[in-house]
Design an enzyme around this catalytic site. Structure first.
Site, PDB file in Angstrom:
ATOM      1  N   SER A  91       4.458  -6.120   6.152  1.00  0.00           N
ATOM      2  CA  SER A  91       3.273  -5.957   5.313  1.00  0.00           C
ATOM      3  C   SER A  91       3.611  -5.417   3.925  1.00  0.00           C
ATOM      4  CB  SER A  91       2.266  -5.054   6.044  1.00  0.00           C
ATOM      5  OG  SER A  91       1.007  -5.111   5.445  1.00  0.00           O
ATOM      6  N   ASP A 118      11.790 -11.718  -6.221  1.00  0.00           N
ATOM      7  CA  ASP A 118      11.322 -12.756  -7.157  1.00  0.00           C
ATOM      8  C   ASP A 118      11.653 -12.405  -8.605  1.00  0.00           C
ATOM      9  OD1 ASP A 118      10.359 -14.273  -5.090  1.00  0.00           O
ATOM     10  OD2 ASP A 118       8.274 -13.637  -5.309  1.00  0.00           O
ATOM     11  N   LYS A 134       4.364 -10.398   8.363  1.00  0.00           N
ATOM     12  CA  LYS A 134       2.919 -10.105   8.290  1.00  0.00           C
ATOM     13  C   LYS A 134       2.461 -10.292   6.844  1.00  0.00           C
ATOM     14  CE  LYS A 134      -0.583  -6.518   8.911  1.00  0.00           C
ATOM     15  NZ  LYS A 134      -1.062  -6.500   7.528  1.00  0.00           N
TER      16      LYS A 134
END
Length: 754
Positions: A479, A490, A505
């Site tokens: 999460s 990224d 998740k």
């Protein structure tokens, strides 16, 4: 029965609720009304926008039955057929009519089946002698097995199960006695009275205690199980909380509670003190001791002393917790009492208790390499993305920033954020934490059930730390951990290291207290026990467009892990939402692809040569073979031979380890210098350093000693108490420092957009 209710369900429930209020005489909570409101909330607010109708009802029934009897041990096929005939497509109708009759009926039969089975277990154990000389086997896991056809088939199934469990206890007792003999002691001297229990007595006690936790008349328990199951039919992270579970959820998020600061466990019906939070109200008072057993609780002077023997532990905890500066009186049997009739009363004023063992902490690691070059690496441990979302007084990102500022003052050359085991928490904290390491910009995207896409950004223009960085993850990192790791990956801001993927998740939940959606005129007892619904309302996506749902975050450098063959992660959960992608955002990224490839190559060369990672691969292969076989022999001679071979294998490995570890210790003498930082000492001028990574005793909690700890098989400690994963992460950090120093400036920044 497939009736469209969406447009009028809330109005219907309000009218019915009002009617129930006007006609009810009892002050007891109306769990049917609570179920009605929960069902409306989940079908109207869940990401999938799926109506609670026949298809959901069928799945709901199957899930509820398996929730109660997950290993298919107590119900039989005739029971299942009966449930299917009655409730397969009618659970939705019962719930919307304000009835939880199916839940209580099924639960009562479950309690009855357990009670009858425990009686039969006692009869079997008292009347039958097991020889353990057959060539039969027994299943280890029954989740995918068929239900026993009828009562007779159940009896045969249980005879095999009992024989298997008794054999396991016989073998365990033999191992313990052999180990005690190696230590020059008798087993009874180590385990006390527990060491005198026979395998049959242990098995019977186990099932009797389980039976005693069940109460067929406990409507709240049945309702809690029922609604928890309903929410998880929609997805595995939607969840119904009873009132006590809601309080525990808040404690986990805030990393603090109001109570007495004691860790409880059940012991022969009483609540036994298994630990005391250092500096907490009970610890400060000095009267309550580890090993004491609580048998009664009163809410203060002149208030009733409630007998809590054989009461469920969560209810006892509810009674002991309360408002700050209020008094709770405990009736206690002291740990050293000669007789259970010897009790004393202990008054404790409740106060705020901080759970320090879950707070962020750090290490300043100085490494003196083979060329006598010293490198300083900061290591921050973050176990959860905790936050006090109501008052804002607790913030994991704030705690990490304090630790980070101190590490920067110590001139670290690289930083590791350790998110292993971090199951997530506050989304806002994940964004704030990311903001410490980027110069502002988008962090995560989200899409709701209507397809509307939004994004969350860090508005802090300058990173608090812009040096070389690693994020360490494992299969349990979930999460908020995945949002953080994905964003830094990224941006090219950090190298991600860990298991083959994180949990997966990729959903966002909100907590909806049910009573807030009930009319003001509803009975207080019903509203106060209504609990809350944690419901999935969004899916989140990386700024690069992909989702972490199901697939998780794939590290740049993957290390062998004991979790590789375990059935863990989102993909192992039923009813998980699908993986998908959306358009990527515009953001500035640093292209470190070549650097990561070089780091990965260096790491894989070390991993290939590292004995410990080789052991992990070997053990995973062995575990998979055992898991796939899913049976164990009921023949004691076969099992003894298997145990003998396994013991010899472990001994051979440990002998090899001792020799290797001694060589490493000698070779690396003086290599590491470790200073531990906590939120208590982070501002101190001087912090003591150690030459190893051994964790100090838990200073936040005094715990009861585990009697069986002494019987544990002796396994050599890793050199410097430095496990293989952390060792390799530090090696990668050193490689990263060197690579950063030689990296050519300029030409590495580019805009990445759709």
């Amino acid at each position: 029965m497939n009736i469209k209710r969406k447009t009028f369900s809330i109005l219907f429930s309000c009218l019915l609720g009002s009617f129930l209020f006007l006609t009810t005489i009892s002050a007891a909570p109306n769990y049917g009304t609570i179920a009605q409101y929960v069902a409306n909330l989940i079908q109207n607010n869940h990401y999938s926008k799926t109506d609670f109708e026949d298809e959901v009802s069928e799945k709901f029934l199957d899930t509820y039955i398996k929730f109660l009897d997950s290993n298919k041990l107590y119900f039989n096929q005739k029971d299942i057929d009966s449930f299917q005939r009655k409730y397969k497509t009618t659970l939705d109708d019962y719930v919307f009519e304000g009835s939880i009759k199916p839940a209580t009926d099924i639960y009562k039969l479950y309690v009855s089946r357990v009670t009858d089975r425990v009686k039969k277990i006692e009869e079997t154990l008292n009347s039958k002698e097991f020889k353990f000389d057959s060539d039969r086997t027994v299943e280890k896991r029954r989740k995918e097995s068929a239900w026993a056809a009828d009562a007779k088939a159940s009896d045969q199934l249980w005879e095999n199960i009992l024989e298997g469990q008794l054999l396991e206890e016989e073998l365990r007792l033999k191992r313990q006695r052999d180990r005690a003999k190696e230590l020059g002691k008798k087993l009874e001297d180590i385990l006390g009275e527990d060491g005198k229990e026979s395998p049959k007595e242990k098995i019977l006690k186990r099932y009797t205690r389980f039976m005693e936790t069940l109460d067929e008349n406990d409507e709240e328990e049945a309702c809690n199980f029922f609604l928890s199951t309903l929410s998880q039919v929609y997805d595995p992270h939607s969840e119904y909380f009873s009132q006590s579970e809601l309080e525990n959820f808040r404690v986990g998020m805030q990393n603090k509670l109001v109570g007495i600061g004691a860790l409880l466990g059940m012991d022969d019906g009483a609540a036994k003190i298994q630990g005391l939070v250092v500096g907490g109200p009970a610890d400060r008072g000095g009267q309550l001791q580890i090993g004491d057993r609580i048998v009664g609780v009163s809410q203060g002077k002149d208030k009733e002393m409630v007998d809590i023997l054989f009461m469920k532990l969560n209810r006892i905890v509810d009674m002991i917790r309360g408002e700050k500066n209020t008094t709770v009186i405990l009736k206690v049997i002291p740990a050293d009492a000669a007789d259970d009739a010897e009790t004393e009363l202990i008054s404790i004023v409740r106060d705020e208790v901080k759970l320090k063992d879950k707070a962020a902490n750090a290490e300043l690691i100085e490494i003196n390499d083979a060329e006598n070059v010293k490198q300083r690496i900061g290591w921050i441990n973050l176990y959860a993305f905790y936050a006090d979302m109501e008052r804002g007084t607790v913030s994991c990102s704030g705690d990490v920033k304090r630790l980070l500022e101190r590490l920067k003052k110590e001139n670290i050359e690289a930083l590791v954020i350790d998110l292993r085991g971090n199951g997530g928490g506050s989304l806002e904290e994940a964004i704030r934490l990311t903001g410490l390491f980027i110069d502002g910009g988008p962090v995560v995207q989200a899409k709701n059930g209507k397809g509307r896409i939004t994004n969350k950004k860090s508005k802090v223009p300058t990173a608090a730390y812009d040096g070389p960085m690693i994020v360490l993850t494992d299969r349990s990192s979930a999460s908020a951990s995945e949002i953080f790791a994905a964003a830094l990956q990224d941006y090219g801001r950090a190298v991600i290291v860990g298991d083959k993927s994180t949990f997966g998740k990729g959903t966002v939940q909100t907590v909806m207290p049910v009573k807030q959606y009930m009319p003001a005129i509803f009975p207080k007892d019903t509203k106060d026990r209504a609990g809350a619904l944690k419901v999935t309302i969004q899916k989140f996506y990386r700024i690069a467009g992909g989702s972490t749902q199901l697939k998780g975050v794939t590290p740049d450098i993957i290390l062998p892990s004991y979790r590789d063959e375990l059935e863990t992660g989102e993909s192992a959960l039923p009813n998980a939402l699908e993986h998908d992608s959306i358009a990527k955002m515009k953001y500035e990224t640093d292209d470190i692809t070549q650097m990561k490839n070089n780091l990965n190559k260096l790491s894989q060369e070390r991993v290939k040569e590292a004995k410990e990672f080789g052991y992990i691969v070997e053990d995973n292969k062995k575990y998979k073979e055992i898991k796939d076989r899913n049976t164990v022999s009921l023949n004691i001679n076969t099992r003894l031979e298997e145990n003998k071979k396994e013991k010899e294998r472990r001994k051979s490995r440990n002998d090899e380890r001792k020799k290797l570890f001694a060589q490493i210790e000698e070779k690396e003498k003086g290599k590491y210098k470790v200073s531990r930082l906590t939120l208590e000492n982070v501002e101190s001028n001087k912090i003591e350093a150690s030459d190893n990574f051994k964790k100090p005793e838990d200073e936040s909690m005094r715990r009861a000693k585990d009697k069986e700890e002494e019987l544990a098989e002796e396994t050599p400690d890793f050199p410097h108490f430095l496990g293989p994963t952390k060792r390799e992460a530090l090696n990668i950090a050193q490689d990263l420092i060197r690579a950063t120093k030689v990296k050519t400036a300029g030409g590495n920044s580019q805009e990445n957009g759709s």
